[in-house]
Design an enzyme around this catalytic site. Structure first.
Site, PDB file in Angstrom:
ATOM      1  N   LYS A  45      30.361 110.659  97.507  1.00 53.83           N
ATOM      2  CA  LYS A  45      30.975 111.455  96.459  1.00 53.83           C
ATOM      3  C   LYS A  45      30.373 112.859  96.528  1.00 53.83           C
ATOM      4  O   LYS A  45      29.152 113.012  96.671  1.00 53.83           O
ATOM      5  CB  LYS A  45      30.688 110.801  95.097  1.00 53.83           C
ATOM      6  N   GLU A  70      53.148  89.989  86.582  1.00 47.37           N
ATOM      7  CA  GLU A  70      54.073  90.894  85.905  1.00 47.37           C
ATOM      8  C   GLU A  70      53.775  92.363  86.193  1.00 47.37           C
ATOM      9  O   GLU A  70      54.681  93.209  86.136  1.00 47.37           O
ATOM     10  CB  GLU A  70      54.051  90.635  84.399  1.00 47.37           C
ATOM     11  N   GLY A  97      46.899 107.972  87.911  1.00 45.58           N
ATOM     12  CA  GLY A  97      45.863 108.373  86.965  1.00 45.58           C
ATOM     13  C   GLY A  97      45.423 107.184  86.121  1.00 45.58           C
ATOM     14  O   GLY A  97      44.341 107.199  85.555  1.00 45.58           O
ATOM     15  N   SER A  98      46.289 106.176  86.044  1.00 40.63           N
ATOM     16  CA  SER A  98      45.837 104.906  85.496  1.00 40.63           C
ATOM     17  C   SER A  98      45.504 104.057  86.710  1.00 40.63           C
ATOM     18  O   SER A  98      46.387 103.646  87.467  1.00 40.63           O
ATOM     19  CB  SER A  98      46.941 104.260  84.655  1.00 40.63           C
ATOM     20  N   ARG A 121      70.935  85.091  77.710  1.00 35.49           N
ATOM     21  CA  ARG A 121      70.245  85.095  79.007  1.00 35.49           C
ATOM     22  C   ARG A 121      71.199  84.669  80.128  1.00 35.49           C
ATOM     23  O   ARG A 121      71.116  85.165  81.248  1.00 35.49           O
ATOM     24  CB  ARG A 121      69.001  84.218  78.981  1.00 35.49           C
TER      25      ARG A 121
END
Lengths: 615, 615
Positions: A238, A355, A114-115, A307
């Site tokens: 469409k 990312e 949906g995103s 880290r």
């Protein structure tokens, strides 16, 4: 099923999409209608899926990236016999599993969509799992709209899929020419998409999206293509099949004006059922090994960067559990994820500087049963915020690790400093947010993350820090550690990460001045240890939070939230980063931002001088 | 400058990059050395820039997208006479303008870089301004690394640049083959980049990046290319010219092992100065018209959606001020930004579904003197979080508007609901966060935003809401409105947006039960009206926040923060969205999340029953 029946099935899917949206009074039937032949051919001829056993490891994966076309997906479920007609008509109603955009409330939906632009990156994660981890020949089908091809995340995925040779991945691109507010960039120029995808290393097939035979041939070509992913680029209308809406602007995201007439024009209601091909038997090979986890241990008084402890603990976890995988965004030397790569190269995934793909791949691998740890600089995880948001809606259990927290990184300056990450991850529903100050603590928290549900975030620091805790100390999620305490404490300093060490130094300074202060290491930012904070509030009446993070959304807010149930509140004071840092040494940065030992001591002295704390 | 001198200049830039990093003890000399010829040729032969007048409207724009190569940029500034050698050696030191990654603390830097993949999208914004707004023939030069081509944001920009025919934009791609932790995806396969860029509509030139004549010819070809942007794809060596580091892994982001030896190998220190070409006279045509702003007005008791008021107010603002521009991510019909498009099509920019490019273009236009308003769904602004973060580091004044706030949108479900946006924008340094509940309030706040510095965020709602305020009411940023108040108030409900209306309804319910409550409309979430909250705390002792947002990072946290200076605290209780919503009607959603009038009244009754509020 013959071609004629396939065409009929497509009409049935259209009719059912129209009916569902009409019953709901909202929804996206026209976006569903364009892809009806794609859906029908896929369902009846190519998809291998056991709807009675969605957990079947050999099932193909179907991701509806254009999630607003959910009526099509639900109509396909109806045709497959997975839901009944009554349920179809609950679409978008309270309590229904058939949400406006699909979510894993339905057992056949792996991830919420949906995103736009998220389906392909997540599909890449699933396909990677199939090829490099599961060794099961399931296929990943992603049905996307043309508008979402503008999202950069799609191109991160396009690049990664071809680089990894994911021939088990097919993109079905529904080029219906119209976005929600008008024409897309490229309209029906199928070749504009094909040229681009081919240049990025994909195989492409252009087709008439309303010709079932052509669509079938295109899908067959996709499954027969070896060595690279295939995009089936389909020209569609469409709202195809209904004159009142077909290929018209202004018809996005609303029920058809006259559903009855539309259904009649589409040939009326049909009730065909499809026998979907079931997959061959398959077994997942990553069954968790039990026990045998030997975490790294560090000696008190030694120095180790969190880290580094992360990298070492993750490597140990990988040795103990074969379902643990690690993902990198080309900074594994900085995050120390590369330690894992050296020991477990088969379970290490280099996503390059992308990312969104990093987090999406982690979600895709979670869907396939793995325990992913994805790491990059904390600052750069903001790139993937929307993917984290949607992963939460997907109820995905994904571990994200952000290194280079705060101003403490020093000379590199603000672009590299994670200063908003706690705020971002605290607001994720169901999330866990951890921020260690010590090597042993880091290692224990990394091990705990592997068994946590939902989004877990670990914030690691760049610099070496003194080891405060023994290697056998326990750090429950939702806990904290009281590092200094007396019955005379006048203030309680609440810190995490680097500011724990600064707070201890401040407490030592203040002790010499006769001002005893309590120090709490609030390593679990969410959930937060309300009990210990309440005791500190009762004992001292004043909590001073200190964080290497913006004063909004982080530790200060988390402590305040712990008292937001109407209990009497202690006085609260917060220190945090309010400036925009420049380059400087780590200790200069901490001082400039007012979160070093000296600043903490000064704040406590001021509270004492202004009689804002108990005598 | 002859070719031989150019080659010497490139060596000088290398030497100075090495010297700067050596003096700093950190930094990225090898990433600077690969691009030295690109920098030298650009500076000496192609850039038109008056370093004494960085505000000159005709200046070319240079964006160092690979911001870690800042030593190269600063060496170029030295060669241009903009800084002196003493300043060069302050690199990365406290107080220096020469930060680890460039920021606009330097007058010749338009935007901060260092988060890879942002330079080209921002450059697209500047180039769009040059072509469609300024009508000034400046050229935008973006120097990027090869690793950052993996970022999706780069491909959003690539697509947008070709679609808009930005032949005033040149990408200089420094293909040095090595990322920070090893080889890039494509190594020295220049054609891999060229094929992709050409497919996306760019002109490309491949060149030897260390041959000044070849680089010069490539840049000349770029400036001569009409109708589309050009990428100069240069094969280079990381650390070129110094045997100890050239084309070697493990040499990223650190000073050279032996600077003296390296400088000797590079031929020693040079002090050539470059006479950079100044641009022809240019005048910006968007000088602000004064006065004449006629905002839309709505009658009390009427209903209007805040998003509609936004669209109408923005259109009015655009009529009054020619420097106001609007940017859309293909949802202008939903955000109502399309109203602006109809009246001011020349200042409306369709970015398609590419939110990173949306925000980057806004930043680029801000740099060129415009007042951008960029809008999409609040949920989808999370896609651009890193761009917002970097815009703040750039001290850019950019207005972002997120529609479809919260669960109140209803049936579309969680993927479309902005529930984390307040947390995200509160944590941005220097930001303003506004959340109106009424048409007139929205209009006034939109007008105020145009004059605010830094990042301003307006959260708009989808549904019609009753008009509460008159058209002449003032809404200062940092203010609030007390909507109900008496000296007997037992609780103060703090709300914004849709929950203002729910709170008023709850107060009416409670009044009938003899429980008077105060209601504050906290339309300015940041800065927050501490004074009014303090008065409410003094009068009632208990604040109940209600927000259509996650309970973390939003209104509840903002109210708590207002008391975080050590003052005595009121009791605080917060209502907000803790569930993952599904599809349902708006009123069902508000109820399910516990933020409707009934839930608010129930919470107040509980506080009264448990004697947690004053009698």
């Amino acid at each position: 099923m013959q071609d004629e029946q396939l065409a009929e099935l497509a009409q049935q899917l259209r009719v059912d999409a129209v009916r569902a949206a009409d019953a709901a009074g909202s929804g996206h039937p026209t976006s569903s209608m364009s892809a009806a032949e794609l859906g029908a051919v896929l369902l009846a001829r190519h998809l291998r899926y056991d709807f009675d056993r969605p957990e079947h490891a050999g099932n193909d994966r179907l991701v509806l990236s254009k999630g607003h076309a959910s009526p099509l997906l639900y109509a396909m479920y109806l045709a497959a016999g997975a839901i009944d007609d009554e349920e179809l008509l609950t679409f978008r109603k309270k309590g229904s599993r058939l949400e406006g955009h699909p979510t894993p409330r339905l057992p056949w939906v792996d991830v919420a969509t949906g995103s736009l632009g998220q389906g392909l990156p997540v599909g890449v994660g699933m396909a990677l799992a199939g090829k490099r981890l599961d060794d099961i020949p399931y296929r990943v089908w992603v049905l996307s709209g043309d508008s979402e091809m503008a999202e950069g995340s799609v191109w991160e995925a396009v690049e990664h899929a071809s680089y990894e040779g994911l021939d088990n991945l097919t993109l079905l691109l529904d080029v219906n020419r119209l976005g929600q507010r008008g024409p897309t960039r490229f309209g029906w120029d199928l070749d504009a998409y094909a040229r681009r995808l081919r240049a990025h290393g994909w195989h492409t097939v252009e087709t008439d999206g309303h010709d079932v035979r052509a669509v079938d041939e295109a899908l067959s070509e996709a499954t027969a293509t070896v060595g690279r992913p295939t995009a089936v680029i389909a020209r569609t209308d469409k709202g195809h099949g209904v004159t009142a809406v077909q290929d018209q602007e202004g018809k996005h995201g609303k029920p058809l004006p006259d559903a009855e007439e539309a259904i009649a024009e589409l040939g009326g209601v049909r009730t065909a059922r499809v026998q979907v091909r079931t997959p061959p038997p398959a077994r997942v090979l990553h069954a968790r090994r039990s026990g045998g986890l030997t975490l790294p241990g560090y000696e008190k008084g030694d120095e180790v960067a969190p880290r580094t402890a992360y990298g070492e603990a993750l490597t140990a976890l990988g040795a103990a559990r074969t379902d643990v995988v690690a993902l990198d965004a080309e900074v594994g030397d900085s995050t120390r994820a590369e330690y894992f790569a050296k020991e477990h190269p088969d379970r290490y995934f280099q996503c390059y500087i992308a990312e969104q793909q990093l987090v999406a791949a982690a979600v895709g691998m979670y869907v396939r049963g793995y325990v992913p740890f994805a790491s990059t600089f904390a600052a750069f995880l903001t790139r993937a915020h929307d993917f984290v948001r949607m992963a939460a809606v997907s109820r995905a259990s994904v571990n994200l690790v952000g290194s280079h927290a705060g101003v403490a990184i020093g000379q590199d300056g603000p672009s590299q400093m994670g200063l908003e990450d706690l705020a971002m991850f605290r607001s994720v529903p169901g999330s866990t947010v951890l921020y260690p100050c010590d090597g042993n603590q880091t290692a224990r928290l990394v091990a705990a993350m592997a068994d946590l549900p939902n989004i877990s975030y670990l914030r690691t620091s760049r610099a070496d820090m003194p080891v405060l805790y023994g290697p056998d100390e326990a750090f429950p999620v939702g806990g904290s550690k009281v590092l200094r305490s007396s019955h005379r404490d006048r203030v309680c300093v609440v810190a995490a990460g680097v500011t724990v060490h600064e707070s201890l130094a401040a407490a030592a300074l203040l002790e010499r001045e006769g001002i005893p202060v309590r120090v709490i290491d609030l390593y679990s930012v969410k959930p937060v240890d309300g009990g210990t904070l309440q005791t500190a509030a009762d004992d001292t009446g004043c909590l001073l939070t200190v964080e290497d993070h913006r004063t909004e959304g982080g530790l200060g807010d988390a402590v305040a939230e712990a008292f937001s149930d109407g209990r009497p509140m202690p006085r609260l004071v917060r220190l945090g980063v309010r400036n925009i840092p420049a380059s400087a040494k780590p200790e200069e940065q901490l001082h400039a931002s007012g979160i070093d030992a000296e600043s903490i001591a000064a704040a406590v002295r001021l509270l004492v001088a202004e009689a804002m704390v108990r005598p």
